[in-house]
Design a protein around this motif. Structure first.
Motif, short mmCIF file in Angstrom:
data_model
loop_
_atom_site.label_atom_id
_atom_site.label_comp_id
_atom_site.label_asym_id
_atom_site.label_seq_id
_atom_site.Cartn_x
_atom_site.Cartn_y
_atom_site.Cartn_z
N PHE A 1 0.82 -1.21 0.00
CA PHE A 1 0.00 0.00 0.00
C PHE A 1 0.87 1.27 0.00
CE2 PHE A 1 -2.80 -3.29 1.74
CZ PHE A 1 -3.90 -3.15 0.89
N ALA A 2 1.84 1.28 -0.92
CA ALA A 2 2.80 2.37 -0.96
C ALA A 2 2.20 3.66 -1.49
CB ALA A 2 4.00 1.97 -1.82
N SER A 3 1.25 3.56 -2.41
CA SER A 3 0.64 4.75 -3.00
C SER A 3 -0.63 5.10 -2.24
CB SER A 3 0.30 4.50 -4.48
OG SER A 3 -0.38 5.59 -5.04
N GLY A 4 -0.61 6.22 -1.51
CA GLY A 4 -1.77 6.54 -0.69
C GLY A 4 -1.95 8.01 -0.43
N GLN A 5 -3.05 8.32 0.26
CA GLN A 5 -3.37 9.70 0.62
C GLN A 5 -3.83 9.76 2.07
OE1 GLN A 5 -3.17 12.85 -1.06
NE2 GLN A 5 -3.46 13.32 1.12
N CYS A 6 -3.20 10.62 2.84
CA CYS A 6 -3.54 10.81 4.24
C CYS A 6 -4.75 11.75 4.36
CB CYS A 6 -2.34 11.40 4.96
SG CYS A 6 -2.40 11.32 6.76
N VAL A 7 -5.62 11.47 5.32
CA VAL A 7 -6.83 12.27 5.53
C VAL A 7 -7.07 12.44 7.03
CG1 VAL A 7 -7.95 11.58 3.37
CG2 VAL A 7 -8.32 10.21 5.44
N ARG A 8 -7.92 13.42 7.36
CA ARG A 8 -8.33 13.63 8.74
C ARG A 8 -9.85 13.77 8.80
NH1 ARG A 8 -4.32 14.36 12.42
NH2 ARG A 8 -2.26 14.98 11.65
N GLY A 9 -10.38 13.48 9.99
CA GLY A 9 -11.82 13.60 10.15
C GLY A 9 -12.22 13.36 11.59
N THR A 10 -13.43 12.87 11.77
CA THR A 10 -13.97 12.61 13.10
C THR A 10 -14.68 11.26 13.13
OG1 THR A 10 -16.03 13.76 12.59
CG2 THR A 10 -14.28 15.06 13.62
N ILE B 1 -17.57 7.20 10.56
CA ILE B 1 -16.32 7.90 10.28
C ILE B 1 -16.62 8.99 9.26
CG2 ILE B 1 -14.00 7.70 9.29
CD1 ILE B 1 -14.00 4.77 10.26
N VAL B 2 -16.27 10.22 9.59
CA VAL B 2 -16.52 11.37 8.72
C VAL B 2 -15.17 11.96 8.30
CG1 VAL B 2 -17.71 13.57 8.46
CG2 VAL B 2 -18.64 11.82 10.02
N ILE B 3 -14.82 11.82 7.04
CA ILE B 3 -13.57 12.37 6.53
C ILE B 3 -13.84 13.80 6.07
CG2 ILE B 3 -11.71 12.13 4.85
CD1 ILE B 3 -11.89 9.89 6.98
N THR B 4 -13.13 14.74 6.66
CA THR B 4 -13.43 16.15 6.41
C THR B 4 -12.35 16.90 5.65
OG1 THR B 4 -12.50 16.69 8.59
CG2 THR B 4 -14.89 16.34 8.45
N ARG B 5 -11.13 16.37 5.61
CA ARG B 5 -10.09 17.10 4.87
C ARG B 5 -8.93 16.21 4.48
NH1 ARG B 5 -5.87 19.29 8.39
NH2 ARG B 5 -6.32 18.83 10.59
N ILE B 6 -8.29 16.61 3.41
CA ILE B 6 -7.03 15.98 2.99
C ILE B 6 -5.93 16.45 3.92
CG2 ILE B 6 -5.31 15.92 1.14
CD1 ILE B 6 -7.75 14.33 0.41
N ALA B 7 -5.05 15.55 4.32
CA ALA B 7 -3.93 15.89 5.19
C ALA B 7 -2.62 15.67 4.44
CB ALA B 7 -3.97 15.04 6.45
N PRO B 8 -1.57 16.40 4.79
CA PRO B 8 -0.27 16.14 4.19
C PRO B 8 0.14 14.69 4.44
CG PRO B 8 -0.23 18.18 5.47
CD PRO B 8 -1.52 17.50 5.78
N ASN B 9 0.70 14.05 3.43
CA ASN B 9 1.08 12.65 3.61
C ASN B 9 2.14 12.46 4.69
OD1 ASN B 9 -0.66 11.24 1.87
ND2 ASN B 9 0.54 11.86 0.10
N ASP B 10 2.87 13.53 5.01
CA ASP B 10 3.85 13.43 6.09
C ASP B 10 3.20 13.04 7.41
OD1 ASP B 10 5.78 14.17 4.31
OD2 ASP B 10 6.04 16.22 5.06
N ALA B 11 1.92 13.43 7.59
CA ALA B 11 1.24 13.12 8.85
C ALA B 11 1.07 11.62 9.03
CB ALA B 11 -0.13 13.82 8.88
N CYS B 12 0.88 10.89 7.94
CA CYS B 12 0.77 9.43 8.00
C CYS B 12 2.13 8.76 7.89
CB CYS B 12 -0.16 8.92 6.91
SG CYS B 12 -1.91 9.33 7.17
N ASP B 13 3.03 9.37 7.12
CA ASP B 13 4.36 8.77 6.96
C ASP B 13 5.15 8.80 8.27
OD1 ASP B 13 3.76 8.39 4.32
OD2 ASP B 13 4.84 10.16 3.61
N ALA B 14 4.81 9.73 9.15
CA ALA B 14 5.55 9.88 10.40
C ALA B 14 5.16 8.84 11.44
CB ALA B 14 5.33 11.28 10.97
N ILE B 15 4.08 8.10 11.20
CA ILE B 15 3.63 7.10 12.16
C ILE B 15 3.49 5.75 11.47
CG2 ILE B 15 2.32 8.84 13.44
CD1 ILE B 15 -0.20 7.22 12.21
#
Length: 306
Positions: free
Chosen positions: A32-41, A260-274
């Protein structure tokens, strides 16, 4: 006929075999190398506490998630219908976090670690850049359960959107509620509004990154919602074998844990860091008993899969 390897197999050897075809860097995701980080509630339902006392699932919280296309190639084409799609997300806060990893097929492609390594090794590219079809066919004949995942993917039309895909957790998790009652559950993440699919011709006409682009457009236009469901076990369900589904799984009792409510795109660094580590489970949800989960947990813990 080829059988799974009899030598000692480790999570590290599995990850090495996963990385080999893509020739990716050692610190890159092996899957799952190609992805997009997101945030929500996350908003729990009034029935969540019937299933688990875990505060990850019974308390409103922020969500960090990642949608992705399987494979070790970060440039994998979104329109390749043979690829799994994944949705990993983290629920909870203040020491009560759970990481849940789901995918667009309800089963895994191997029951044991040895079988998983055998599956990967016979698909290694040869001198011509392709796997040896005779070796693949022989291994599949000797290990027919390793085809269940691919059969599911090939039987379904191509997905039109990360936001319109159903995702499953292939493992059976022991869930304990406030009364101390424990039963096995499987997670299912269902898009509110149903699955969105393409025809074969439509899929072939899509650009390489269309799922990533579609997700950004949908979130910009409004939030994206999923129902987080718990499929409930019955006596005799196969909780140790991740290559087969529970009997009548699509029509059995399920409880909506929350939304799960996805509300915004997040920088991929936010997911890459964890690391979305499947071993991160807040009290009330226990680790599944199968061999694949134990190996997966070790691999994530060693940062071999991120």
């Amino acid at each position: 006929m080829p059988k799974p390897p009899t030598r000692t197999v480790t999570p590290a050897s599995i990850v090495e075999a996963m990385r080999a075809p893509s020739h990716g860097p050692s610190d890159a995701r092996a899957s799952f190398a190609s992805g997009q980080c997101v945030r929500g509630t996350y908003l729990p339902s009034n029935r969540a506490s019937e299933i688990t006392k875990s505060r990850s699932f019974t308390t409103p919280c922020r969500v960090l998630g990642r949608f992705a296309v399987d494979g070790g190639n970060s440039g994998a084409a979104d329109a390749d219908r043979r690829m799994l799609h994944g949705f990993s997300f983290r629920l909870g806060s203040n020491g009560h976090r759970s990481d849940i990893l789901t995918q667009s097929a309800p089963v895994h492609y191997a029951r044991t670690l040895a079988q998983m390594l055998g599956f990967l090794e016979v698909r290694m590219p040869g001198p011509d850049g392709n796997p040896d079809p005779a070796k693949v066919a022989a291994f599949s004949a000797a290990n027919p359960e390793t085809l269940h995942q691919a059969d599911h993917v090939s039987a379904r039309p191509p997905t039109a959107s990360f936001a319109g895909t159903t995702y499953w957790g292939v493992h059976a998790f022991p869930a304990t509620n406030a009364k101390g009652e424990t039963r096995f559950i499987k997670f299912k993440v269902s898009p509110v509004g149903g699955d969105l699919v393409l025809s074969e011709d439509e899929a072939r006409a899509q650009p390489a990154d269309f799922l990533h682009d579609d997700l950004k457009i949908r979130i910009a236009a409004g939030d994206v919602r999923f129902s987080l469901m718990a499929l409930l076990d019955r006596p005799g369900d196969p909780v140790m074998d991740v290559t087969i589904r529970w009997p009548d799984e699509d029509h059995r009792e399920a409880v909506r844990l929350g939304t799960i409510v996805i509300t915004r795109i997040a920088p991929n660094d936010a997911c890459d860091a964890i690391s979305f580590d499947p071993a991160n489970l807040a009290e009330g949800i226990g680790p599944p008993p199968d061999e694949i989960f134990a190996a997966r947990s070790t691999a994530y813990g060693l940062k071999l899969l991120v």
